[in-house]
Design an enzyme around this catalytic site. Structure first.
Site, PDB file in Angstrom:
ATOM      1  N   GLU A   1     -32.678  25.534  29.757  1.00 54.43           N
ATOM      2  CA  GLU A   1     -31.444  26.144  30.276  1.00 54.43           C
ATOM      3  C   GLU A   1     -30.857  27.078  29.231  1.00 54.43           C
ATOM      4  O   GLU A   1     -30.772  26.685  28.065  1.00 54.43           O
ATOM      5  CB  GLU A   1     -30.442  25.040  30.649  1.00 54.43           C
ATOM      6  CG  GLU A   1     -30.958  24.171  31.783  1.00 54.43           C
ATOM      7  CD  GLU A   1     -30.022  23.021  32.166  1.00 54.43           C
ATOM      8  OE1 GLU A   1     -28.903  22.962  31.619  1.00 54.43           O
ATOM      9  OE2 GLU A   1     -30.411  22.189  32.985  1.00 54.43           O
TER      10      GLU A   1
ATOM     11  N   ARG B   1     -31.354  15.663  35.077  1.00 51.15           N
ATOM     12  CA  ARG B   1     -31.765  16.474  33.939  1.00 51.15           C
ATOM     13  C   ARG B   1     -33.087  17.137  34.309  1.00 51.15           C
ATOM     14  O   ARG B   1     -33.953  16.520  34.928  1.00 51.15           O
ATOM     15  CB  ARG B   1     -31.962  15.610  32.685  1.00 51.15           C
ATOM     16  CG  ARG B   1     -30.672  15.186  31.996  1.00 51.15           C
ATOM     17  CD  ARG B   1     -29.940  16.367  31.346  1.00 51.15           C
ATOM     18  NE  ARG B   1     -28.706  15.970  30.667  1.00 51.15           N
ATOM     19  CZ  ARG B   1     -27.500  15.961  31.221  1.00 51.15           C
ATOM     20  NH1 ARG B   1     -27.336  16.305  32.487  1.00 51.15           N
ATOM     21  NH2 ARG B   1     -26.439  15.618  30.521  1.00 51.15           N
TER      22      ARG B   1
ATOM     23  N   HIS C   1     -26.459  24.428  36.501  1.00 51.88           N
ATOM     24  CA  HIS C   1     -25.951  23.164  35.938  1.00 51.88           C
ATOM     25  C   HIS C   1     -24.434  23.044  36.111  1.00 51.88           C
ATOM     26  O   HIS C   1     -23.683  22.978  35.130  1.00 51.88           O
ATOM     27  CB  HIS C   1     -26.349  23.034  34.455  1.00 51.88           C
ATOM     28  CG  HIS C   1     -26.380  21.612  33.977  1.00 51.88           C
ATOM     29  ND1 HIS C   1     -27.223  21.167  32.987  1.00 51.88           N
ATOM     30  CD2 HIS C   1     -25.682  20.521  34.368  1.00 51.88           C
ATOM     31  CE1 HIS C   1     -27.023  19.874  32.783  1.00 51.88           C
ATOM     32  NE2 HIS C   1     -26.086  19.453  33.619  1.00 51.88           N
TER      33      HIS C   1
HETATM   34  C1  GLV Z   1     -23.671  16.994  32.928  1.00 48.09           C
HETATM   35  O1  GLV Z   1     -24.844  17.217  33.174  1.00 48.09           O
HETATM   36  C2  GLV Z   1     -23.249  15.789  32.297  1.00 48.09           C
HETATM   37  O2  GLV Z   1     -24.096  15.031  31.773  1.00 48.09           O
HETATM   38  O3  GLV Z   1     -22.038  15.532  32.274  1.00 48.09           O
END
Ligand code: GLV
Ligand code: GLV
Length: 332
Positions: A268, A239, A287
């Protein structure tokens, strides 16, 4: 009558069709996430919610929906959900662990190699017509991966999958730091436990695999970045907020470290004027670590499985807030 469900984005058909058989689904039509107000407006009369990591599901949202019984998150991370509030209110929260572990580990390794061997930079160089001299002994020198030391912060499922790849595939020395010592994995994977400081000082690559919590917020800041080797790289697929991004910019700009490869950001999407965009020694991806066709479908199936199991009055397979069973029985 089918229970009513709000889904904040379309998920792959394999899960969605099963959910539609069992729930009356209201689907958010946009590509972009609904705002909190829009979530509140749509959730009022719902008993179930399918959320994404971009959706702020706090106490105010839960209070807007007195009939809400389950939040099925389409992600492994769930830092966007106020878990304590959910438990207090007897709302079940589920996630999608396991199925995305190997896919996410693959991507962390892809980022690691791309930054160490300057793959993205080199591609831009060829495309922009700058490659004029053929082979050159000093062109695009990067750093080796095999035989070097990697430090894994957070030896959970994904961290372990990265450790296994790097140990077995690339003969690396693997250090890890975690709040929990994992003697079983140390044996099985041949990894060494060290404190965070030692990990930062000794690793050629530092890869982050912790969830975002109060304790991991800005876990890697100026002090930590200054401990890393000037030849080392930081990889983040966890994260964004685990790293102090302002400090990281400084570290990259002033070359305290060699580079970074980031799939996650404090904000983001990354704002178009973010200073990270001006740097050469960083790779930025939107991401996508779990974004393979197979895995995204499997995540949708798990969401469906959790919802349907709950509907049948049973504890959903990947329940996150386990204490909720003491507050309310599963079912609508
Ligand atoms: C993606 O970042 C997730 O947490 O699945
Ligand atoms: C997430 O799946 C983790 O435990 O690493």
């Amino acid at each position: 009558m089918k229970p009513k469900l709000f889904m904040t984005r379309k998920i792959p058909e394999r899960g969605l069709s099963r959910i539609r058989e069992n729930f009356e689904v209201e689907l958010w039509p946009g590509e972009a996430p609904p705002s909190k107000e829009e979530i509140i407006n749509r959730i009022k009369d719902k008993q179930a919610l399918v959320s994404l990591l971009t959706d702020p599901i706090d106490e105010e949202v839960m209070e807007a929906a007195p009939g809400l019984r389950i939040i099925a998150q389409y992600a492994v991370g769930f830092d966007n959900i106020d878990l304590e509030a959910a438990t207090r209110k007897g709302i079940y929260v589920t996630n999608t662990p396991g199925v995305l572990t190997e896919t996410t580990a693959d991507f962390a390794v892809a980022l690691l190699f791309s930054i160490a061997r300057r793959v993205v930079e080199a591609d831009k160089y060829v495309r922009s017509g700058k490659w004029r001299v053929g082979w050159h002994p000093l062109m695009f020198l990067g750093r080796d991966v095999h035989g070097k030391t990697i430090g894994i912060v957070g030896l959970g499922r994904i961290g372990s999958a990265v450790a296994r790849r790097m140990k077995r595939g690339f003969n690396m020395r693997v250090l890890y730091y975690d709040v929990m010592r994992r003697h079983d994995l140390e044996k099985e994977l041949g990894v060494e436990y060290v404190d965070l400081e030692t990990l930062l000082k000794e690793s050629d690559f530092v890869s982050l695999h912790t969830p975002l919590t109060k304790d991991t917020y800005h876990l890697v800041g100026e002090r930590e970045l200054r401990m890393m080797k000037p030849t080392a790289y930081l990889i983040n697929t966890s994260r964004g907020k685990v790293v102090d991004q302002k400090a990281l910019y400084k570290a990259l700009k002033e070359k305290w470290i060699a580079g970074a490869a980031l799939d996650v950001f404090e904000e983001e999407p990354l704002p178009p004027d973010d200073p990270l965009l001006t740097l050469e020694n960083v790779i930025l991806t939107p991401h996508i670590a779990s974004a393979s066709f197979d895995t995204r479908s499997k995540m949708a199936e798990i969401v469906a499985e959790n919802l349907i199991t709950f509907k049948n009055g049973k504890v959903p397979p990947t329940l996150v807030n386990k204490d909720v069973v003491k507050v309310r029985k599963p079912g609508f």
